[in-house]
Structure formats: structure tokens, C-alpha cells
Motif scaffolding. Structure first.
Motif, short mmCIF file in Angstrom:
data_model
loop_
_atom_site.label_atom_id
_atom_site.label_comp_id
_atom_site.label_asym_id
_atom_site.label_seq_id
_atom_site.Cartn_x
_atom_site.Cartn_y
_atom_site.Cartn_z
N ARG A 1 0.82 -1.22 0.00
CA ARG A 1 0.00 0.00 0.00
C ARG A 1 0.85 1.26 0.00
O ARG A 1 0.65 2.17 0.81
CB ARG A 1 -0.96 0.00 1.18
N ILE A 2 1.83 1.29 -0.93
CA ILE A 2 2.71 2.44 -1.09
C ILE A 2 2.76 2.82 -2.56
O ILE A 2 2.35 2.05 -3.43
CB ILE A 2 4.14 2.15 -0.58
N SER A 3 3.28 4.01 -2.84
CA SER A 3 3.41 4.45 -4.23
C SER A 3 4.73 3.92 -4.80
O SER A 3 5.67 3.63 -4.05
CB SER A 3 3.37 5.97 -4.30
N PRO A 4 4.83 3.81 -6.13
CA PRO A 4 6.07 3.31 -6.75
C PRO A 4 7.29 4.20 -6.50
O PRO A 4 8.41 3.74 -6.63
CB PRO A 4 5.73 3.26 -8.24
N ASP A 5 7.10 5.44 -6.13
CA ASP A 5 8.25 6.30 -5.86
C ASP A 5 8.53 6.43 -4.36
O ASP A 5 9.18 7.38 -3.92
CB ASP A 5 8.04 7.67 -6.49
#
Length: 129
Positions: free
Chosen positions: A12-16
Motif C-alpha cells: 500500500r505504497i506508491s512506486p516512488d
């Protein structure tokens, strides 16, 4: 269709996300999902297979994303598999005057590329006097 799981969605995190955000998300999910630390009072000390699969997916995502080399390889594979990024390409194709039965078998006909010389190339070479 890609067969590899989306590790960013699992954590549940962004790719960056930074390395610190990855470890923080991993530890938070691990605390809530691990059988020894979860807050379910009336589960009777049983762990379902779905819970174990989810826990395994979280750990696998952390192993891949926490290592810079593995994360770079994962991101490359994700981009090449049609994940996020990339630009759409317009493709033009010509159908030959084939019958309907042939069109159903092979909707796109590939053939050799056609090259036509430009008018500049049609001039005869000069001979040396």
C-alpha cells in the motif's frame, strides 16, 4: 497480462516510495497481520490459509522492494510487462483482399516492407571524364 504480483499495492505504497516508507509500511502491515500480534480476540488461535498467503505476500514484497538491485529489476520488468508508464503507439495495417474464412484465422497480414527510392536516388550516377 502480467503474472507477477504488484508489490507496491501489497504494501500500500506508491512506486516512488523511499526505503524508509517501504520499511514503515512493511512493519505496520506485519504488526496487523502476523498471527502472534494480531488483535483478534476470538479467533480461537487458528490461522486461515488466506491469512498466511497475505502474510507471505507482504514479506515477499518487502524482500523485493527493500533491496535496491531487486527493486530496480522488478521495476524494469513491471514497465516492460505493460505496467505503468510507456506511450501508446499507433499501428497501421493493411488487409489483403482475402476471403472471410482467411480473415477469421489471421486478422493481420504481415509481409515484407516496401521501399521506394526517392527521386534523388533515381538519377544515374555520373561517370568520370
Amino acid at each position: 497480462m502480467s503474472t507477477q504480483p504488484d508489490h507496491y499495492a501489497t504494501l500500500r505504497i506508491s512506486p516512488d516510495a523511499t526505503t524508509r516508507e517501504i520499511s514503515r509500511a512493511y512493519r505496520t502491515l506485519l504488526r496487523t497481520r502476523h498471527p502472534d500480534t494480531r488483535q483478534k480476540v476470538d479467533d480461537g488461535d487458528t490461522t486461515s490459509a488466506a491469512d498466511l498467503q497475505e502474510l507471505h505476500a507482504i514479506m515477499q514484497a518487502y524482500v523485493v522492494l527493500s533491496d535496491p538491485g531487486k527493486r530496480a529489476a522488478y521495476d524494469r520488468a513491471r514497465r516492460s510487462a505493460g505496467g505503468t508508464g510507456g506511450t501508446p503507439v499507433k499501428v497501421r495495417f493493411h488487409r489483403s483482399g482475402s476471403t472471410t474464412a482467411q480473415r477469421e484465422q489471421s486478422p493481420i497480414a504481415f509481409g515484407p516492407s516496401r521501399w521506394e527510392p526517392s527521386p534523388r536516388n533515381l538519377k544515374t550516377p555520373r561517370s568520370n571524364p
